[in-house]
Design an enzyme around this catalytic site. Structure first.
Site, short mmCIF file in Angstrom:
data_model
loop_
_atom_site.label_atom_id
_atom_site.label_comp_id
_atom_site.label_asym_id
_atom_site.label_seq_id
_atom_site.Cartn_x
_atom_site.Cartn_y
_atom_site.Cartn_z
N ARG A 51 32.52 29.43 29.68
CA ARG A 51 32.05 30.35 30.70
C ARG A 51 32.99 31.55 30.90
O ARG A 51 32.97 32.20 31.95
CB ARG A 51 31.83 29.63 32.04
CG ARG A 51 30.71 28.60 32.00
CD ARG A 51 30.60 27.83 33.30
NE ARG A 51 29.50 26.89 33.26
CZ ARG A 51 28.28 27.10 33.76
NH1 ARG A 51 28.02 28.26 34.34
NH2 ARG A 51 27.34 26.18 33.67
N SER A 101 44.17 38.45 45.10
CA SER A 101 44.17 39.66 45.91
C SER A 101 43.57 39.38 47.27
O SER A 101 42.84 38.41 47.46
CB SER A 101 43.39 40.77 45.20
OG SER A 101 42.05 40.35 44.94
N ARG A 115 44.19 46.28 39.96
CA ARG A 115 44.10 44.90 40.43
C ARG A 115 44.44 43.91 39.32
O ARG A 115 44.91 42.81 39.59
CB ARG A 115 42.69 44.62 40.96
CG ARG A 115 42.38 45.31 42.28
CD ARG A 115 40.92 45.19 42.63
NE ARG A 115 40.58 46.03 43.76
CZ ARG A 115 40.17 45.59 44.94
NH1 ARG A 115 40.04 44.29 45.15
NH2 ARG A 115 39.88 46.41 45.92
#
Length: 234
Positions: free
Chosen positions: A44, A91, A220
């Site tokens: 996945r 985050s 990020r």
């Protein structure tokens, strides 16, 4: 044995795991911080790498987004792969001016209005906690590295996009006492408690509800080096 979600064989996952949400962040950590990383899961697209850091074996594996996703992967790591501890590295969005973009934050607790814990084993607590010894090791590592580490109560939300008529961040912060928001730590802490294992959560503030400042998607992935360094040193 491999699971429907993880093709790694027994022994290919280390006892200690760093768990970012983003598979590309897991890849970045493995390629830039881990020695001799070996890709052990691709199912996945949830990438997992095992290698060493300062001579000690460590696995970096993505969790995906939200408590249902980290719930699957962390539970299997604890129960099927004999993992002892997981440090989430992710985050968060700041609810308070004291937590600024790029600050590194250690979760002291996770508050949630999610039904994750109740459905999993009947737990009705709305606040769950990391392992105190693991948090102490993280604080000591931050001090050794000379990196400022802020601490906060974290809101783990099931929903990223709220309707306009729903409570805003100020109301949630006032109700819960949380300094920032993310979507996974409550589920991780619950699984660790349920399985008798250890978990902690390190976060980097990626955006601020107070100031409106936010990092780009590229930042990020790559700008969270302080958080990653502390987690590995711990």
């Amino acid at each position: 044995m491999p699971t429907p979600h993880n093709e790694a064989k027994k022994g290919e996952i280390a006892k200690k795991v760093l768990m970012p949400g983003d598979p590309l962040r897991a890849k970045f950590i493995a390629e830039n911080f881990i020695e001799n990383p070996k890709l052990v899961n691709r199912v996945r697209g949830m990438l997992a790498y095992t290698g060493t850091y300062n001579g000690k074996e460590v696995t970096v594996m993505a969790s995906g987004m939200g408590m249902p996703s980290i719930g699957i992967y962390s539970y299997e790591l604890f129960t099927e792969y004999d993992v002892d501890c997981i440090i989430r590295v992710g985050s968060a969005g700041s609810y308070v001016p004291e937590l600024e973009v790029l600050d590194t934050v250690l979760a002291e607790s996770a508050w949630s209005d999610s039904t994750f814990a109740k459905v999993q084993n009947g737990c009705t607590d709305d606040t769950l906690y990391p392992d105190p010894e693991l948090n102490a090791a993280i604080e000591a590592a931050a001090e050794r590295c000379g990196i400022e580490l802020k601490k906060a109560r974290v809101y783990s939300s099931d929903v990223f996009y709220n309707a306009p008529n729903m409570p805003g961040y100020e109301e949630i912060a006032a109700k819960s006492g949380c300094g920032c928001v993310e979507m996974e730590s409550f589920g991780l802490f619950h699984n660790a408690k349920a399985c008798g294992k250890k978990a902690a959560c390190l976060l980097t503030i990626s955006d601020s509800f107070v100031t409106g400042v936010e990092l780009s998607p590229e930042d990020r992935q790559t700008a969270f080096r302080n958080m990653i360094k502390i987690a590995l040193e711990a």
